[in-house]
Design a protein around this motif. Sequence first.
Motif, mmCIF file in Angstrom:
data_model
loop_
_atom_site.group_PDB
_atom_site.id
_atom_site.type_symbol
_atom_site.label_atom_id
_atom_site.label_comp_id
_atom_site.label_asym_id
_atom_site.label_seq_id
_atom_site.Cartn_x
_atom_site.Cartn_y
_atom_site.Cartn_z
ATOM 1 N N ASP A 33 -7.220 -1.043 13.706
ATOM 2 C CA ASP A 33 -8.773 -1.498 14.092
ATOM 3 C C ASP A 33 -9.064 -2.596 12.538
ATOM 4 O O ASP A 33 -7.923 -2.325 11.710
ATOM 5 N N THR A 34 -10.606 -2.872 12.684
ATOM 6 C CA THR A 34 -11.202 -3.615 11.751
ATOM 7 C C THR A 34 -11.178 -2.151 10.430
ATOM 8 O O THR A 34 -11.309 -2.373 9.279
ATOM 9 N N ASP A 35 -11.376 -0.910 10.316
ATOM 10 C CA ASP A 35 -10.614 -0.008 9.443
ATOM 11 C C ASP A 35 -9.786 -0.283 8.903
ATOM 12 O O ASP A 35 -9.185 0.546 8.230
ATOM 13 N N LEU A 36 -8.896 -0.539 9.821
ATOM 14 C CA LEU A 36 -7.048 -0.433 8.473
ATOM 15 C C LEU A 36 -6.745 0.789 9.485
ATOM 16 O O LEU A 36 -6.079 1.646 8.604
ATOM 17 N N VAL A 37 -6.820 1.363 10.807
ATOM 18 C CA VAL A 37 -6.729 2.989 11.364
ATOM 19 C C VAL A 37 -5.544 2.532 12.606
ATOM 20 O O VAL A 37 -6.109 1.310 13.402
ATOM 21 N N TYR A 38 -4.823 3.344 12.193
ATOM 22 C CA TYR A 38 -3.595 2.539 13.428
ATOM 23 C C TYR A 38 -4.304 2.895 15.228
ATOM 24 O O TYR A 38 -4.941 4.100 15.782
ATOM 25 N N GLY A 91 -3.783 7.287 15.347
ATOM 26 C CA GLY A 91 -5.648 7.752 14.621
ATOM 27 C C GLY A 91 -5.543 7.716 12.994
ATOM 28 O O GLY A 91 -6.606 8.286 13.073
ATOM 29 N N ARG A 92 -4.831 7.264 12.433
ATOM 30 C CA ARG A 92 -5.074 7.949 10.705
ATOM 31 C C ARG A 92 -4.631 6.459 10.394
ATOM 32 O O ARG A 92 -4.338 5.208 10.822
ATOM 33 N N ALA A 93 -5.369 6.284 9.427
ATOM 34 C CA ALA A 93 -5.309 5.074 8.270
ATOM 35 C C ALA A 93 -4.262 4.748 8.265
ATOM 36 O O ALA A 93 -2.631 5.701 7.981
ATOM 37 N N ALA A 110 -1.305 7.564 6.772
ATOM 38 C CA ALA A 110 0.172 7.385 7.339
ATOM 39 C C ALA A 110 2.099 6.744 6.403
ATOM 40 O O ALA A 110 2.559 7.431 7.022
ATOM 41 N N PHE A 111 1.200 6.306 5.650
ATOM 42 C CA PHE A 111 2.360 5.315 5.797
ATOM 43 C C PHE A 111 2.251 4.990 3.346
ATOM 44 O O PHE A 111 1.768 3.435 3.106
ATOM 45 N N PRO A 112 2.157 5.821 2.735
ATOM 46 C CA PRO A 112 1.217 5.445 1.590
ATOM 47 C C PRO A 112 2.922 5.416 0.564
ATOM 48 O O PRO A 112 3.958 5.679 1.545
ATOM 49 N N ASP A 113 2.091 4.827 -0.478
ATOM 50 C CA ASP A 113 2.852 3.702 -1.560
ATOM 51 C C ASP A 113 3.572 5.369 -2.070
ATOM 52 O O ASP A 113 3.296 6.249 -1.821
ATOM 53 N N ASN A 114 5.120 4.579 -2.302
ATOM 54 C CA ASN A 114 5.580 6.161 -3.415
ATOM 55 C C ASN A 114 5.228 6.129 -4.594
ATOM 56 O O ASN A 114 4.862 5.367 -5.202
ATOM 57 N N LEU A 159 0.644 -4.913 3.016
ATOM 58 C CA LEU A 159 0.758 -4.681 3.887
ATOM 59 C C LEU A 159 -1.188 -4.805 3.981
ATOM 60 O O LEU A 159 -2.057 -5.467 5.235
ATOM 61 N N ARG A 160 -1.703 -3.926 3.511
ATOM 62 C CA ARG A 160 -3.167 -3.727 3.485
ATOM 63 C C ARG A 160 -4.043 -4.950 3.773
ATOM 64 O O ARG A 160 -4.890 -6.054 3.979
#
Length: 409
Positions: free
Chosen positions: A23-28, A48-50, A54-58, A70-71
């Motif tokens: 969605d436009t809030d960058l939530v899956y 349902g997670r941003a 869900a996939f933060p950088d290392n 990606l963001r």
Amino acid sequence: MNASEIDYAAVFQALPGAVALFDTDLVYADVNETFLRILGRARDQVVGRALSEAFPDNPRDPAVVGMRRLRDSLRWVETSGERDAMTPHRYDVESLDRPGVWEERYWSAVCVPVFGADGRVAMMLHWEEDITELVHTRGGRGDGNRDMALDAELYSRARELQRVNELLRAAHAREHEVALQLQEAMLPNPGCLTREGAAVRYQPAVGALNVCGDWYETVDLPGDRCAVAVGDVVGHGLAAACVMGQLRSALSASVRVADGAAQTLEALDLYAGSVDGAESSTAILCVIDESEHTITYSSAGHPPPALLHPGGSVDFLDQATDPPLAACPEPAPRVQAGTAFAEGTTLVLYTDGLIERRDEDIDVGLDRLADSLDRHRGLDPESLADALLTDLTPPVGASDDAALVVLRL
């Protein structure tokens, strides 16, 4: 089987590639089964997670910024309304079985806008392919030297593509800056809008440099008269802004010497025929005589101005509409109409971005405008202009330009 019988949710889940909807809030909002399998996640760990959750950088390798890339791609797609093919990039994934252990992964991805019924970007679709095997050395399988050379070549190509993409983004930003400066220089002097009881709004569409092809012009005329015009050039961006400036300047000159609104648009019609990109542009011109309390007007295919009476009723000035500019093989005389107004009446001129929606009859948009004017009739022009934009433009990312002029007569 027709389209209404197709289960598109099932199709989405069956796609062989890894696909996600944001969605436009960058939530899956949703992901398909292939996505979960490739990323090694359960559905409730993603949907349902941003993105950043869900996939933060290392955190142990700040040089790997796949999530941020990606963001940025998703934000650009939302803003521009265009697809973005990302260059191959590294985006590590934390192992669920071994927290704190990150798997080095490489991806090729595309982000695509999904438009809502209002014509604005409602969601972003993200497709990605895991290309780790192509980038990593495949120790023990085949010629290791050849694999390492291939890896180096792929990595070099990816870096080159990333650099090209960065240069294109920089050029786009520079073109945007130039276009905005050009547009600002071409905006008219306030003219009769300097008086109390006047407001103007200028809202570009999202994307296409965020620069309008819409325009407005105001001219003080001899006697207690004022001319107000609004127009709309086909298209967006720098080219449309250039055409807009030419038409606005031509009208400003013509209205000073022509005999009334219709004759002014006849002159503008002739001029538009010699300007590339001006074909089928629309315009509306109103000449207001304060001493006589009259408005004479002529329209070249433009939506009708609205006249909000002090009691709240709304009339549309739609009795003098001809084809758009340079739309006919030979120029022809244009029609003109007039109406009287009482003190306290509000005149509203606008472009179609304020009222039109895809797959919707224009009368629906006009009714929406009339209803908004009636509900906000007690507001001053500045507040009324803001209220109209709030009521009539979609809340996320305008897909069309909108110019708006509000005059309290």
